[in-house]
Structure formats: C-alpha cells, structure tokens
Write a protein that holds these residues in place. Structure first.
Motif, PDB file in Angstrom:
ATOM      1  N   LEU A  83      46.464  32.126  41.622  1.00  0.00           N
ATOM      2  CA  LEU A  83      46.461  33.487  41.073  1.00  0.00           C
ATOM      3  C   LEU A  83      46.898  34.539  42.093  1.00  0.00           C
ATOM      4  O   LEU A  83      47.031  35.716  41.736  1.00  0.00           O
ATOM      5  CB  LEU A  83      45.059  33.850  40.571  1.00  0.00           C
ATOM      6  CG  LEU A  83      44.670  33.413  39.168  1.00  0.00           C
ATOM      7  CD1 LEU A  83      43.217  33.790  38.887  1.00  0.00           C
ATOM      8  CD2 LEU A  83      45.586  34.057  38.117  1.00  0.00           C
ATOM      9  N   ARG A  84      47.103  34.143  43.328  1.00  0.00           N
ATOM     10  CA  ARG A  84      47.373  35.142  44.366  1.00  0.00           C
ATOM     11  C   ARG A  84      48.558  36.061  44.041  1.00  0.00           C
ATOM     12  O   ARG A  84      48.441  37.287  44.217  1.00  0.00           O
ATOM     13  CB  ARG A  84      47.595  34.453  45.715  1.00  0.00           C
ATOM     14  CG  ARG A  84      47.832  35.457  46.833  1.00  0.00           C
ATOM     15  CD  ARG A  84      47.726  34.850  48.205  1.00  0.00           C
ATOM     16  NE  ARG A  84      47.851  35.878  49.236  1.00  0.00           N
ATOM     17  CZ  ARG A  84      47.560  35.687  50.519  1.00  0.00           C
ATOM     18  NH1 ARG A  84      47.126  34.500  50.933  1.00  0.00           N
ATOM     19  NH2 ARG A  84      47.702  36.681  51.399  1.00  0.00           N
ATOM     20  N   PRO A  85      49.691  35.537  43.555  1.00  0.00           N
ATOM     21  CA  PRO A  85      50.787  36.470  43.240  1.00  0.00           C
ATOM     22  C   PRO A  85      50.378  37.538  42.222  1.00  0.00           C
ATOM     23  O   PRO A  85      50.721  38.717  42.384  1.00  0.00           O
ATOM     24  CB  PRO A  85      51.878  35.550  42.682  1.00  0.00           C
ATOM     25  CG  PRO A  85      51.609  34.225  43.312  1.00  0.00           C
ATOM     26  CD  PRO A  85      50.118  34.125  43.377  1.00  0.00           C
ATOM     27  N   ALA A  86      49.639  37.134  41.196  1.00  0.00           N
ATOM     28  CA  ALA A  86      49.205  38.116  40.192  1.00  0.00           C
ATOM     29  C   ALA A  86      48.215  39.097  40.791  1.00  0.00           C
ATOM     30  O   ALA A  86      48.291  40.319  40.545  1.00  0.00           O
ATOM     31  CB  ALA A  86      48.576  37.400  38.989  1.00  0.00           C
ATOM     32  N   LEU A  87      47.275  38.605  41.577  1.00  0.00           N
ATOM     33  CA  LEU A  87      46.289  39.489  42.191  1.00  0.00           C
ATOM     34  C   LEU A  87      46.936  40.463  43.167  1.00  0.00           C
ATOM     35  O   LEU A  87      46.554  41.646  43.239  1.00  0.00           O
ATOM     36  CB  LEU A  87      45.225  38.654  42.915  1.00  0.00           C
ATOM     37  CG  LEU A  87      44.242  37.910  42.009  1.00  0.00           C
ATOM     38  CD1 LEU A  87      43.494  36.835  42.799  1.00  0.00           C
ATOM     39  CD2 LEU A  87      43.253  38.885  41.372  1.00  0.00           C
ATOM     40  N   GLU A  88      47.910  39.996  43.926  1.00  0.00           N
ATOM     41  CA  GLU A  88      48.606  40.889  44.852  1.00  0.00           C
ATOM     42  C   GLU A  88      49.412  41.940  44.104  1.00  0.00           C
ATOM     43  O   GLU A  88      49.456  43.110  44.508  1.00  0.00           O
ATOM     44  CB  GLU A  88      49.505  40.071  45.779  1.00  0.00           C
ATOM     45  CG  GLU A  88      48.737  39.277  46.824  1.00  0.00           C
ATOM     46  CD  GLU A  88      49.659  38.520  47.764  1.00  0.00           C
ATOM     47  OE1 GLU A  88      50.819  38.259  47.379  1.00  0.00           O
ATOM     48  OE2 GLU A  88      49.213  38.178  48.883  1.00  0.00           O
ATOM     49  N   GLU A  89      50.037  41.532  43.013  1.00  0.00           N
ATOM     50  CA  GLU A  89      50.833  42.483  42.228  1.00  0.00           C
ATOM     51  C   GLU A  89      49.955  43.571  41.630  1.00  0.00           C
ATOM     52  O   GLU A  89      50.343  44.740  41.562  1.00  0.00           O
ATOM     53  CB  GLU A  89      51.581  41.724  41.123  1.00  0.00           C
ATOM     54  CG  GLU A  89      52.575  42.569  40.333  1.00  0.00           C
ATOM     55  CD  GLU A  89      53.756  43.024  41.163  1.00  0.00           C
ATOM     56  OE1 GLU A  89      54.404  44.015  40.764  1.00  0.00           O
ATOM     57  OE2 GLU A  89      54.036  42.419  42.224  1.00  0.00           O
ATOM     58  N   ILE A  90      48.754  43.194  41.213  1.00  0.00           N
ATOM     59  CA  ILE A  90      47.822  44.171  40.655  1.00  0.00           C
ATOM     60  C   ILE A  90      47.204  45.036  41.744  1.00  0.00           C
ATOM     61  O   ILE A  90      46.828  46.188  41.512  1.00  0.00           O
ATOM     62  CB  ILE A  90      46.709  43.443  39.867  1.00  0.00           C
ATOM     63  CG1 ILE A  90      47.292  42.702  38.663  1.00  0.00           C
ATOM     64  CG2 ILE A  90      45.636  44.419  39.379  1.00  0.00           C
ATOM     65  CD1 ILE A  90      46.316  41.742  38.008  1.00  0.00           C
ATOM     66  N   GLY A  91      47.098  44.467  42.960  1.00  0.00           N
ATOM     67  CA  GLY A  91      46.459  45.175  44.060  1.00  0.00           C
ATOM     68  C   GLY A  91      45.026  44.761  44.290  1.00  0.00           C
ATOM     69  O   GLY A  91      44.264  45.463  44.976  1.00  0.00           O
ATOM     70  N   ASP A  92      44.632  43.592  43.754  1.00  0.00           N
ATOM     71  CA  ASP A  92      43.240  43.148  43.824  1.00  0.00           C
ATOM     72  C   ASP A  92      43.015  41.980  44.781  1.00  0.00           C
ATOM     73  O   ASP A  92      41.884  41.515  44.909  1.00  0.00           O
ATOM     74  CB  ASP A  92      42.752  42.715  42.426  1.00  0.00           C
ATOM     75  CG  ASP A  92      42.526  43.881  41.490  1.00  0.00           C
ATOM     76  OD1 ASP A  92      42.455  45.027  41.971  1.00  0.00           O
ATOM     77  OD2 ASP A  92      42.415  43.643  40.262  1.00  0.00           O
ATOM     78  N   TRP A  93      44.058  41.476  45.423  1.00  0.00           N
ATOM     79  CA  TRP A  93      43.913  40.237  46.175  1.00  0.00           C
ATOM     80  C   TRP A  93      42.849  40.317  47.266  1.00  0.00           C
ATOM     81  O   TRP A  93      41.980  39.439  47.369  1.00  0.00           O
ATOM     82  CB  TRP A  93      45.248  39.814  46.798  1.00  0.00           C
ATOM     83  CG  TRP A  93      45.077  38.735  47.829  1.00  0.00           C
ATOM     84  CD1 TRP A  93      45.216  38.845  49.176  1.00  0.00           C
ATOM     85  CD2 TRP A  93      44.677  37.372  47.587  1.00  0.00           C
ATOM     86  NE1 TRP A  93      44.938  37.643  49.792  1.00  0.00           N
ATOM     87  CE2 TRP A  93      44.603  36.728  48.847  1.00  0.00           C
ATOM     88  CE3 TRP A  93      44.380  36.645  46.433  1.00  0.00           C
ATOM     89  CZ2 TRP A  93      44.246  35.399  48.972  1.00  0.00           C
ATOM     90  CZ3 TRP A  93      44.015  35.310  46.566  1.00  0.00           C
ATOM     91  CH2 TRP A  93      43.955  34.700  47.822  1.00  0.00           C
ATOM     92  N   GLU A  94      42.880  41.347  48.097  1.00  0.00           N
ATOM     93  CA  GLU A  94      41.961  41.406  49.234  1.00  0.00           C
ATOM     94  C   GLU A  94      40.510  41.422  48.768  1.00  0.00           C
ATOM     95  O   GLU A  94      39.668  40.679  49.293  1.00  0.00           O
ATOM     96  CB  GLU A  94      42.268  42.634  50.093  1.00  0.00           C
ATOM     97  CG  GLU A  94      43.565  42.518  50.884  1.00  0.00           C
ATOM     98  CD  GLU A  94      43.734  43.657  51.872  1.00  0.00           C
ATOM     99  OE1 GLU A  94      42.772  44.438  52.043  1.00  0.00           O
ATOM    100  OE2 GLU A  94      44.808  43.765  52.476  1.00  0.00           O
ATOM    101  N   LEU A  95      40.199  42.252  47.781  1.00  0.00           N
ATOM    102  CA  LEU A  95      38.817  42.356  47.319  1.00  0.00           C
ATOM    103  C   LEU A  95      38.374  41.078  46.612  1.00  0.00           C
ATOM    104  O   LEU A  95      37.287  40.550  46.888  1.00  0.00           O
ATOM    105  CB  LEU A  95      38.657  43.555  46.383  1.00  0.00           C
ATOM    106  CG  LEU A  95      37.255  43.748  45.784  1.00  0.00           C
ATOM    107  CD1 LEU A  95      36.211  43.891  46.885  1.00  0.00           C
ATOM    108  CD2 LEU A  95      37.227  44.952  44.851  1.00  0.00           C
ATOM    109  N   VAL A  96      39.199  40.559  45.703  1.00  0.00           N
ATOM    110  CA  VAL A  96      38.805  39.378  44.931  1.00  0.00           C
ATOM    111  C   VAL A  96      38.654  38.164  45.839  1.00  0.00           C
ATOM    112  O   VAL A  96      37.696  37.391  45.705  1.00  0.00           O
ATOM    113  CB  VAL A  96      39.815  39.108  43.799  1.00  0.00           C
ATOM    114  CG1 VAL A  96      39.593  37.735  43.175  1.00  0.00           C
ATOM    115  CG2 VAL A  96      39.699  40.187  42.722  1.00  0.00           C
ATOM    116  N   SER A  97      39.568  37.958  46.769  1.00  0.00           N
ATOM    117  CA  SER A  97      39.456  36.812  47.661  1.00  0.00           C
ATOM    118  C   SER A  97      38.222  36.926  48.552  1.00  0.00           C
ATOM    119  O   SER A  97      37.535  35.931  48.821  1.00  0.00           O
ATOM    120  CB  SER A  97      40.721  36.662  48.516  1.00  0.00           C
ATOM    121  OG  SER A  97      40.951  37.816  49.307  1.00  0.00           O
TER     122      SER A  97
END
Length: 364
Positions: free
Chosen positions: A310-324
């Motif tokens: 899911l990392r590409p989708a999370l990064e595109e949304i701007g949520d990767w750092e927090l969600v990970s």
C-alpha cells in the motif's frame, strides 16, 4: 498528490460501573449530559456510540476521536461510570444485558431474540467518501480480501460472559450470526447491490436497508463506503491506523476500477471466511492468511507486506509516515486481546483488565 477522501468514524463503547468494573445500563443517563450531535444510544443500554464529523487529515481525525471520548468520560464520571472501547468486556454482569427503549430496538429484540439479547459487542466503523456508487461496489469487493488483516489489528474481545473464549475477537464470531452479516457481493454494479438490499427488505428478514450488515457496505444515505469488520479499539491511535489503511485501500482500488485494472487475486468465499476466522482466532499473536495467496504467515509478516503493497497509495495521499509509524507501534504492543490477557494474568483479576481498558480508552 491524490485528493484525500474525507473520513468519518463511528465508535461503540461499553459503559461500566467504576466501582464493580461490571457493565451498567446507564448509557442514556450519560447521553442526557451530552449534546445530541456526535453521540447516540445503541441496542443495549450499556452501550453508547460516538460519530465523528467527516474530516480529511488523519491528525484531525485523531483529535476528533479524542474529543468525543473525553466528552464521554466527563459525562460518565459524575455518575460513577466509565467507558471502555473494546469488542467485549472482561466482566459482564446481568444488568449489562438490557435492551434500550424504542420501536426499532424492540423490533430487533422481538425478531432476533437471543441474537439481539446477546448483542453486547462493540465495533469501530470507518466511512470513506466515494461519489460513484458503481465504482464503490466494485472497489469494495476488491478491498474485501484485505479486511481480515484490519480485523486482526483491531482484535480486542477475548472475553465473553466472564470467560476467555480462546479467540482474539469473539465479537467477530458473534456478529457473523446475523442474517445479513458477512462478505459483500458478488455484484457487477450498484444496481445489483441495491436490488439485493431491496430484496432482503422484501423478504421480511430485515426491516430496512440499515440492517444490511455486509463486512463492507455502501451507505444508503450518503456517498460513502463503510468498513464494518473491526472491534472497538481502546487506543485512539489504532482507530486512526485502521482509518488510514482503509482509505488507502479504497483509494487504490477505486482508481484501479476506473483504469480497468483486473483484481490482484480471485475472491473465493470459502477462503475469505477462513481468513476472517483466522484473524478472529489469532489477532496479532499468531498466523494470518495472505490476502493474495491465502497461505499462512505470521501477523507481522502479513501486515508488513500489506504496508509495502500500500505504500505508493499511502505516499500519494500523504499518509505514509503516520500510518507506517502507527503500524509499527501496533505490532510492538501486540493486540488489545493480548494486553487484556496479560493484565488479568498478573493477579488473576479480570478487574485489572477492565482498568487497563479504562486507562487506554481515555488516553489522549
């Protein structure tokens, strides 16, 4: 950056007596001390619900969850009661099983008998904005194989009627007894989905579309798709994690539908049910089934693989750092079910597990 779809969160809480730590039917007394907006009664008088406003930023979602929880705590303390966000409670008590007043609740009790009378379980639901219902139906079915992983992350209901069930989420098993609970589809479009919902109402098995309890469903009133498999989570951060993961899944699969991309795997009902059972049994402490291969791997491995996927989708949304970061913390802590068992094991007192849930639920 992909536009962030707005999120809404519904949380159900068990109301407990702060002296005995057992359930108490004082939800309405708490609601009388709260504004109408954002708070609601539930089927059982010992359960209360909160409803957040739709928001886009996960930090704002967390702040709203904490605000609503703190309002519940403040309303309950003068009454000598507290709230716990968990799928079930370590200590029940006869008074907890009391149906709330009202025509709808009476209908549920009369029609479903012990299913309604034993409906002393709490879930966390996440709504994600999606305008096109045809896309929503197809995306929901593509997301469904991932839902057992979200259930495992939320697992907080090892106890039922004062006994350890051996499951991390006994709530998930109890919920599946309802006639419309379970997987969604298969549907080709929103028309088929809506026709099935109408046919279920016409069958007399349910009274209205609000009783279509698919694991992931379309709202009948607003343009959202709703996650319904998760236990209530004592820690607000875990709710935010679920919301972020679910939004990323819906965002990715909606775009895949629009781009004409095939699903990653073939959905098979028997394996999907098996994956849900495995998640309810294991939580984060044992194997889960891969959403793609349906083969067992440790929960940390499956969740790490899900994050990578899911990392590409999370990064595109701007949520990767927090969600990970939240996922790493969840894996480090272990499931709420495991933490509750650990608290009880220290002195053999279920009250200690309730105290843990009270502390975690009110943490900011």
């Amino acid at each position: 950056m992909t536009k962030k779809r707005s999120l809404g969160v519904e949380e159900e809480f068990l109301v407990v007596d702060l002296e005995t730590r057992r359930l108490t039917p004082l939800a309405q007394a708490m609601l009388d001390r709260l504004p109408e907006e954002g708070f609601a009664a539930e089927l059982q008088r010992s359960v209360v619900e909160t409803n957040s406003t739709p928001l886009e930023d996960l930090a704002d979602v967390r702040a709203e969850i904490v605000r609503l929880r703190q309002a519940l705590v403040a309303a309950g303390e003068p009454l000598g009661v507290g709230v716990i966000a968990s799928g079930t409670t370590p200590l029940a008590g006869v008074e907890g099983f009391t149906i709330s007043p009202g025509e709808r609740y009476q209908y549920l009790s009369d029609s479903y008998q012990f299913l309604a009378q034993e409906q002393l379980i709490c879930g966390a639901q996440v709504h994600v904005e999606i305008d096109d219902r045809d896309v929503a139906v197809l995306a929901a079915q593509r997301v469904e194989p991932w839902l057992p992983v979200l259930l495992a992350l939320s697992a907080s209901s090892p106890y039922w009627q004062d006994a350890d069930t051996g499951y991390a989420s006994s709530r998930a098993l109890a919920w599946q007894r309802w006639p419309t609970a379970g997987p969604v589809g298969p549907f080709k479009n929103a028309e088929e989905y809506d026709q099935t919902a109408d046919d279920l109402v016409a069958s007399g098995v349910i009274e209205d579309r609000g009783m279509v309890y698919f694991d992931i469903r379309l709202s009948a009133h607003v343009p959202t798709v709703e996650l319904r498999v998760c236990d209530s989570c004592p820690l607000a951060d875990d709710v935010v994690l679920l919301a972020g993961l679910f939004r990323a899944l819906i965002t990715r699969e909606s775009e895949a539908v629009l781009n004409g991309e095939p699903p990653k795997g073939e959905e098979r009902l028997a394996l999907l049910r098996a994956a849900n059972w495995r998640a309810a049994r294991s939580g984060l402490e044992d194997d889960l089934l891969s959403p793609i291969t349906s083969r067992p791997s440790s929960a940390p491995q499956v969740i790490t693989w899900m994050l990578d996927d899911l990392r590409p989708a999370l990064e595109e949304i701007g949520d990767w750092e927090l969600v990970s970061e939240l996922a790493d913390e969840a894996l480090r802590r272990g499931s709420s079910a495991s933490r509750q068992r650990g608290a009880l094991a220290q002195n053999g007192r279920p009250q200690d597990a309730v105290d843990l849930l009270l502390r975690e639920t009110r943490m900011a």
